[in-house]
Design an enzyme around this catalytic site. Structure first.
Site, PDB file in Angstrom:
ATOM      1  N   LYS A 126      12.179 -31.822 -27.902  1.00 15.21           N
ATOM      2  CA  LYS A 126      12.243 -30.358 -27.757  1.00 15.21           C
ATOM      3  C   LYS A 126      13.704 -29.971 -27.681  1.00 15.21           C
ATOM      4  CE  LYS A 126       9.464 -26.798 -27.269  1.00 15.21           C
ATOM      5  NZ  LYS A 126       8.067 -26.630 -27.731  1.00 15.21           N
ATOM      6  N   ASP A 166       9.494 -22.202 -31.583  1.00 19.51           N
ATOM      7  CA  ASP A 166       8.859 -22.028 -30.268  1.00 19.51           C
ATOM      8  C   ASP A 166       9.225 -20.604 -29.841  1.00 19.51           C
ATOM      9  OD1 ASP A 166       7.437 -23.771 -28.026  1.00 19.51           O
ATOM     10  OD2 ASP A 166       8.912 -22.573 -26.960  1.00 19.51           O
TER      11      ASP A 166
HETATM   12  P1  NDP Z   1       7.014 -15.956 -29.391  1.00 19.55           P
HETATM   13  O1  NDP Z   1       8.452 -15.874 -29.141  1.00 19.55           O
HETATM   14  O2  NDP Z   1       6.470 -15.644 -30.732  1.00 19.55           O
HETATM   15  O3  NDP Z   1       6.223 -15.040 -28.337  1.00 19.55           O
HETATM   16  C1  NDP Z   1       6.354 -15.244 -26.975  1.00 19.55           C
HETATM   17  C2  NDP Z   1       5.491 -14.223 -26.250  1.00 19.55           C
HETATM   18  O4  NDP Z   1       5.441 -14.587 -24.872  1.00 19.55           O
HETATM   19  C3  NDP Z   1       6.066 -12.824 -26.316  1.00 19.55           C
HETATM   20  O5  NDP Z   1       5.029 -11.891 -26.252  1.00 19.55           O
HETATM   21  C4  NDP Z   1       6.926 -12.781 -25.068  1.00 19.55           C
HETATM   22  O6  NDP Z   1       7.192 -11.483 -24.555  1.00 19.55           O
HETATM   23  C5  NDP Z   1       6.063 -13.550 -24.099  1.00 19.55           C
HETATM   24  N1  NDP Z   1       6.908 -14.120 -23.049  1.00 19.55           N
HETATM   25  C6  NDP Z   1       7.946 -14.961 -23.217  1.00 19.55           C
HETATM   26  N2  NDP Z   1       8.523 -15.232 -22.046  1.00 19.55           N
HETATM   27  C7  NDP Z   1       7.816 -14.552 -21.119  1.00 19.55           C
HETATM   28  C8  NDP Z   1       7.914 -14.428 -19.730  1.00 19.55           C
HETATM   29  N3  NDP Z   1       8.867 -15.070 -19.041  1.00 19.55           N
HETATM   30  N4  NDP Z   1       6.986 -13.655 -19.094  1.00 19.55           N
HETATM   31  C9  NDP Z   1       6.018 -12.984 -19.788  1.00 19.55           C
HETATM   32  N5  NDP Z   1       5.896 -13.082 -21.123  1.00 19.55           N
HETATM   33  C10 NDP Z   1       6.769 -13.837 -21.777  1.00 19.55           C
HETATM   34  O7  NDP Z   1       6.584 -17.435 -28.949  1.00 19.55           O
HETATM   35  P2  NDP Z   1       5.267 -18.256 -29.308  1.00 19.55           P
HETATM   36  O8  NDP Z   1       4.114 -17.351 -29.440  1.00 19.55           O
HETATM   37  O9  NDP Z   1       5.600 -19.173 -30.406  1.00 19.55           O
HETATM   38  O10 NDP Z   1       5.113 -19.147 -27.988  1.00 19.55           O
HETATM   39  C11 NDP Z   1       4.283 -18.774 -26.897  1.00 19.55           C
HETATM   40  C12 NDP Z   1       3.917 -19.999 -26.096  1.00 19.55           C
HETATM   41  O11 NDP Z   1       3.216 -20.930 -26.933  1.00 19.55           O
HETATM   42  C13 NDP Z   1       5.081 -20.797 -25.514  1.00 19.55           C
HETATM   43  O12 NDP Z   1       4.681 -21.361 -24.285  1.00 19.55           O
HETATM   44  C14 NDP Z   1       5.288 -21.901 -26.522  1.00 19.55           C
HETATM   45  O13 NDP Z   1       5.920 -23.023 -25.945  1.00 19.55           O
HETATM   46  C15 NDP Z   1       3.846 -22.199 -26.899  1.00 19.55           C
HETATM   47  N6  NDP Z   1       3.616 -22.887 -28.153  1.00 19.55           N
HETATM   48  C16 NDP Z   1       4.112 -22.392 -29.325  1.00 19.55           C
HETATM   49  C17 NDP Z   1       3.837 -23.052 -30.509  1.00 19.55           C
HETATM   50  C18 NDP Z   1       4.256 -22.526 -31.830  1.00 19.55           C
HETATM   51  O14 NDP Z   1       3.894 -23.123 -32.853  1.00 19.55           O
HETATM   52  N7  NDP Z   1       4.977 -21.417 -31.900  1.00 19.55           N
HETATM   53  C19 NDP Z   1       3.093 -24.331 -30.532  1.00 19.55           C
HETATM   54  C20 NDP Z   1       2.556 -24.699 -29.241  1.00 19.55           C
HETATM   55  C21 NDP Z   1       2.845 -24.007 -28.118  1.00 19.55           C
HETATM   56  P3  NDP Z   1       8.657 -10.858 -24.756  1.00 19.55           P
HETATM   57  O15 NDP Z   1       8.713 -10.484 -26.197  1.00 19.55           O
HETATM   58  O16 NDP Z   1       8.692  -9.697 -23.817  1.00 19.55           O
HETATM   59  O17 NDP Z   1       9.645 -11.919 -24.376  1.00 19.55           O
HETATM   60  O1  2IT Z   2       5.106 -26.632 -28.358  1.00 17.14           O
HETATM   61  C1  2IT Z   2       4.881 -26.934 -29.543  1.00 17.14           C
HETATM   62  O2  2IT Z   2       4.028 -27.771 -29.854  1.00 17.14           O
HETATM   63  C2  2IT Z   2       5.649 -26.251 -30.597  1.00 17.14           C
HETATM   64  N1  2IT Z   2       6.458 -25.384 -30.276  1.00 17.14           N
HETATM   65  C3  2IT Z   2       5.475 -26.633 -32.028  1.00 17.14           C
HETATM   66  C4  2IT Z   2       6.270 -27.859 -32.345  1.00 17.14           C
HETATM   67  C5  2IT Z   2       6.291 -28.258 -33.807  1.00 17.14           C
HETATM   68  O3  2IT Z   2       7.024 -29.223 -34.079  1.00 17.14           O
HETATM   69  O4  2IT Z   2       5.622 -27.658 -34.635  1.00 17.14           O
END
Ligand code: NDP
Ligand code: 2IT
Length: 447
Positions: A126, A166
């Site tokens: 990461k 992420d």
């Molecule tokens: P994005 O940046 O697309 O979206 C993040 C969302 O979470 C936004 O709505 C944001 O709001 C909100 N958020 C972030 N920080 C906070 C906080 N401290 N308190 C409240 N809301 C918060 O990210 P992703 O959708 O990609 O990621 C979301 C989660 O999923 C994370 O935990 C990430 O690690 C996990 N994840 C992502 C993957 C991927 O492929 N993208 C894969 C697996 C897991 P705001 O805009 O106000 O910051």
């Molecule tokens: O938390 C996760 O699994 C991710 N942000 C996606 C990682 C990836 O390599 O696609």
């Protein structure tokens, strides 16, 4: 057993005591995996878990960049290469002001288990930066990404370490990062995943984490004689994962009641339908707006400033925002209101107290390392397509994603079923993820 776990955690805390998120992630694994190790002789006396909590490599570097007014900024960049026993390091990059070594180490540690669960040959890593893309121009984001890659490129490669997105890193950032890597190395290669369609990206990768989370929830529901049709679903977040979790849940006939961001949540009593979701996607992805604007546009919705959505009555909850966003009190409210299934789209969104409540309430609970593995799994499929220099159809990738999520579900059930028939998916995911990595480490000796 308690004493064994405590002794192990004491040692981990001595080295990493100042890293609360990392300790939290390790504690959860230790509680489930140490009893398993004790019962399985091949792992005894090998200090496998102690080796797994120490990153193979942790790189921290200066990222200096110039904003639109000519002012120079300095951010801190990281890459944590946690474990490469079963494949090249693989995992996302997070750009968010809260990013520090503790958060990235917890994410890298979870990634090792998650990637192992996908059945694909990927180690865990990461990275990211405390850079905040919010409020920055596209040019500023580009200059930051280019500066970040100027250093990161030395540490990654298609057979070494393959980053992805992420929080705060989406298609725009991956484009800028890829462009600079290609320029420095003079190589067009699958060094990042989440790439654009016309330059090596995979169909379904943008949708994969959210879709996969819902496929996993559907598997949990079905093994218990239920499904998503007609169910009320509460979702947190409004980013990549939340948007596509909402889309797939809608496709399966559920009603979506909430979305959120760091400023609060919206509750739409009529449900967020396809048209409203398209508005959210445009608002968040193109206009980079706030979720509160939804309530200005749709009269059935109310915005609750500074609150999380867990008190809204629902059948299914999908936390898709960030770590520790759902605490013990929130979990009590969900269980009391009749929620039967929680599947984590985010990484570690539920606190240990919340997980305790879900288990006490005997409801279905899937930890992120199992239920959100669809994102990285599809990244693995992107890597395969890059290596083969071919591109699979939408249907083919989606079918593979579905199959992988079902396999992960079955692995969790295999290792997680308690004597009373209740499936502890936390235990199942941790043990199933551990076994594959541990066996590879044993085969490779003490390195
Ligand atoms: P994005 O940046 O697309 O979206 C993040 C969302 O979470 C936004 O709505 C944001 O709001 C909100 N958020 C972030 N920080 C906070 C906080 N401290 N308190 C409240 N809301 C918060 O990210 P992703 O959708 O990609 O990621 C979301 C989660 O999923 C994370 O935990 C990430 O690690 C996990 N994840 C992502 C993957 C991927 O492929 N993208 C894969 C697996 C897991 P705001 O805009 O106000 O910051
Ligand atoms: O938390 C996760 O699994 C991710 N942000 C996606 C990682 C990836 O390599 O696609």
């Amino acid at each position: 057993m308690e004493a064994k776990i405590k002794a192990f955690m004491d040692e981990v805390k001595t080295r990493n005591g100042h890293e609360p998120e990392f300790i939290q992630a390790v504690q959860e694994v230790a509680e489930t995996v140490i009893p398993y190790i004790a019962k399985h002789k091949i792992y005894n006396g090998k200090n496998i878990l102690l080796r797994m909590v120490e990153p193979e490599r942790l790189v921290s570097f200066r990222v200096a960049w110039v904003d639109d007014d000519g002012e120079i900024h300095v951010n801190r960049g990281y890459r944590i290469q946690m474990n490469s026993a079963i494949g090249p390091y693989k995992g996302g990059l997070r750009f968010h002001p809260t990013v520090n070594a503790s958060i990235l180490k917890f994410l890298a540690f979870e990634q090792v288990f998650k990637n192992s669960l996908t059945t694909l040959p990927m180690g865990g890593g990461k990275g990211g930066s405390d850079f905040d893309p919010k409020g920055k121009s596209d040019d500023e984001v580009m200059r930051f990404c280019h500066a970040f890659m100027l250093e990161l490129n030395r540490h990654i490669g298609p057979n070494t370490d393959v980053p992805a997105g992420d929080i705060g890193v989406g298609a725009r950032e991956i484009g800028f990062l890829f462009g600079m890597y290609k320029k420095i190395r003079n190589e067009f290669t699958g060094v990042l995943t989440g790439k654009g369609r016309s330059w090596g990206g995979s169909l379904i990768r943008p949708e994969a984490t959210g879709y996969g989370t819902v496929y996993f929830a559907q598997s949990m529901m079905q093994t218990n004689g239920m499904d998503l049709k007609g169910k009320d679903v509460v979702i947190s977040g409004s980013g990549n994962v939340a948007q596509y979790a909402a889309e797939k849940a809608l496709h399966l006939g559920a009603k979506i009641l909430t979305l959120s961001d760091s400023q609060g949540y919206i509750h739409d009593t009529d449900g967020i339908d396809e048209e409203k979701l398209a508005y959210v996607m445009d608002l968040k992805n193109n206009k980079r707006g706030r979720i509160s604007e939804y309530a200005d546009k749709y009269s059935a919705a109310t915005f609750y400033k500074g609150e999380t959505p867990w008190t809204v009555k629902c059948d299914i909850a999908l936390p898709c925002a960030t770590q520790n966003e759902l605490d013990g009190e929130d979990a009590k409210a969900l269980v009391k209101n009749g929620c039967v299934c929680v599947a984590e789209g985010a990484n570690m969104p539920s606190t240990p107290e919340a997980i305790h409540e879900f288990h006490e309430g005997k409801i279905l609970f899937a930890p992120g390392k199992a239920s959100n593995a669809g994102g990285v799994a599809t990244s693995g499929l992107e890597m395969s397509q890059n290596s083969l220099r071919i591109s699979w159809s939408r249907e083919e990738v989606d079918q593979r994603l579905k199959d992988i999520m079902e396999d992960i579900h079955d692995s969790c059930v295999k290792y997680g079923k308690d004597d009373d028939g209740y499936c502890n998916y936390v235990k199942g995911a941790n043990i199933a993820g551990f076994v594959k990595v541990a066996d590879a480490m044993l085969a490779q000796g003490v390195i």
